[in-house]
Design an enzyme around this catalytic site. Structure first.
Site, PDB file in Angstrom:
ATOM      1  CE  LYS A   1      -3.704  -2.618   0.990  1.00  0.00           C
ATOM      2  NZ  LYS A   1      -4.801  -2.852   0.057  1.00  0.00           N
TER       3      LYS A   1
ATOM      4  CG  HIS B   1      -7.763 -10.410  -5.130  1.00  0.00           C
ATOM      5  ND1 HIS B   1      -8.983  -9.796  -5.334  1.00  0.00           N
ATOM      6  CD2 HIS B   1      -7.323  -9.968  -3.934  1.00  0.00           C
ATOM      7  CE1 HIS B   1      -9.254  -9.015  -4.293  1.00  0.00           C
ATOM      8  NE2 HIS B   1      -8.274  -9.105  -3.433  1.00  0.00           N
TER       9      HIS B   1
END
Length: 417
Positions: free
Chosen positions: A155, A274
């Site tokens: 992130k 994912h």
């Protein structure tokens, strides 16, 4: 057309069985609704056609063979439908879903419909490659045994340059994580093109490997706008010597996913999956598809890791249901158990297992619970739980690794976590 409701039917070992949660419109009998679901998802259409006489519908039609009211719900039923295996193309999850859930969910006679579970007969998975490698082969490739694996999504997910992104990857892996991850939305944007990211990440991988003596991985997201571009990215990852690539299997689609799984098996790449977009499909309790169905489909389509929720801090019942589909991903043979949301006994025979990934909102204080709930065969991903450490990324990674090793040691010594 009630010929599709056949309560006397004995299901065959080769049938695909489906459990639908049906909410019929007021005034529509459950048998009629169940028959309509079976018809619309197999050989039926809205009227009788003369070409029906050119085939043996009894051999090819779906059959609603049981209907049970859902306790505590008004006008809601579980309808069980059996489909002959010949209705489905071999090795195609795409075709399986087009048939079973393709059209019937917009049906007028139903207020809502949810596919709760599928029983896939052993004959059908035998036509798929399934996970490129599976749990055991992955452990051997990584040389990591007897503990869960640790990961972390880098992130901020959007906005970093490739060089700074690579630096964050290096710090996390150097601190003790096994994997770092591209966020699912990181594909190839103006601020960071995929090729630059792959290069800087590969540098980080090999630097961390050299300094720690451990095999390190970063899930390089190969998801792209075309399947050709996706394959190009996977090939570049292999050329760099990366151990693992990543795909968003619902937004990317099952066809692209299965192609990528074949490539990964042929070229020794692990495949991380994912589930972006899953909540669009599985969030509503009475309409859509339960995630356990999407998980079974992924095990057939192919993937070595898949995101499967976290369990921690949620309701107890939800924990059981999550563990139900975690077992469906990992084990060879799973017994029917309605308390865990498993409607059918599922026998995967020899299909490799998928490692569930716990990710999202977890941090180091959840470690004892996570190691107890998931056991060894899982990836625990602490995103903010690593990068949010007040001293920086590497100390955050160290904290997670130390906590994990402590919990595993305590468990092995028989202590109470």
């Amino acid at each position: 057309d009630l010929t599709y409701y056949t309560p006397e039917y004995q299901t065959k070992d080769t049938d695909i069985l489906a459990a639908f949660r049906m909410t019929p419109q007021p005034g529509v009998p459950a048998e009629e609704a169940g028959a309509a679901v079976a018809a619309e998802s197999s050989t039926g259409t809205w009227t009788t056609v003369w070409t029906d006489g050119l085939t043996t519908l009894d051999r090819y039609k779906g059959r609603c063979y049981d209907i049970e009211p859902v306790p505590g719900e008004e006008n809601q039923y579980i309808a069980y439908v059996a489909y002959p295996l010949d209705l489905f193309e071999e090795g195609s999850v795409t075709n399986m879903f087009t048939s079973i859930v393709g059209n019937v969910f917009g049906f007028k006679a139903l207020r809502a419909l949810r596919l709760e579970d599928l029983r896939i007969p052993p004959a059908y998975p035998k036509t798929f490659i399934g996970p490129p490698h599976g749990i055991q082969v992955e452990r051997d490739k990584l040389n990591k045994y007897g503990r869960p694996l640790l990961g972390c999504t880098i992130k901020p997910k959007l906005g970093l340059s490739a060089k700074n992104y690579g630096r964050a990857v290096y710090e996390c892996l150097r601190g003790g994580l096994d994997f770092t991850k591209d966020d699912e939305n990181v594909n190839s944007q103006p601020f960071m093109r995929w090729r630059d990211r792959f290069l800087f990440v590969a540098e980080a991988l090999f630097k961390a490997l050299a300094e720690t003596g451990e095999i390190k991985g970063h899930y390089l997201n190969a998801t792209a706008g075309t399947s050709e571009e996706m394959m190009k990215r996977a090939r570049f990852a292999r050329e760099l010597g990366a151990p693992i690539v990543m795909h968003d299997y619902l937004t990317g689609g099952f066809t692209a996913n299965t192609s990528l799984a074949f490539y990964c098996r042929d070229n020794g790449l692990l495949l991380h999956i994912h589930r972006a977009m899953h909540a669009v499909i599985d969030r509503q309790r009475n309409h859509g598809m339960h995630f356990r169905v999407l998980a079974k489909a992924l095990r057939m389509s192919g993937g070595d890791h898949i995101h499967a929720g976290t369990v921690v801090g949620k309701l107890e019942g939800e924990r059981e249901v999550t563990l139900g589909f975690v077992d469906l991903l990992r084990d060879d043979y799973i017994e029917k158990d309605r308390s865990r949301g498993i409607y059918f006994t599922q026998d995967w025979v020899s299909m490799p297992g998928v490692i569930p990934v716990a990710s999202g909102g977890i941090h180091v204080w959840h470690m004892p619970a996570l190691t107890e709930i998931f056991g060894d065969d899982a990836v625990l991903q602490f995103c903010g739980g690593t990068l949010g450490h007040p001293w920086g990324n590497a100390p955050g990674a160290v904290a997670n690794r130390v906590a994990l090793e402590a919990c595993v040691q305590a468990r092995n010594e028989g202590r109470d976590l």
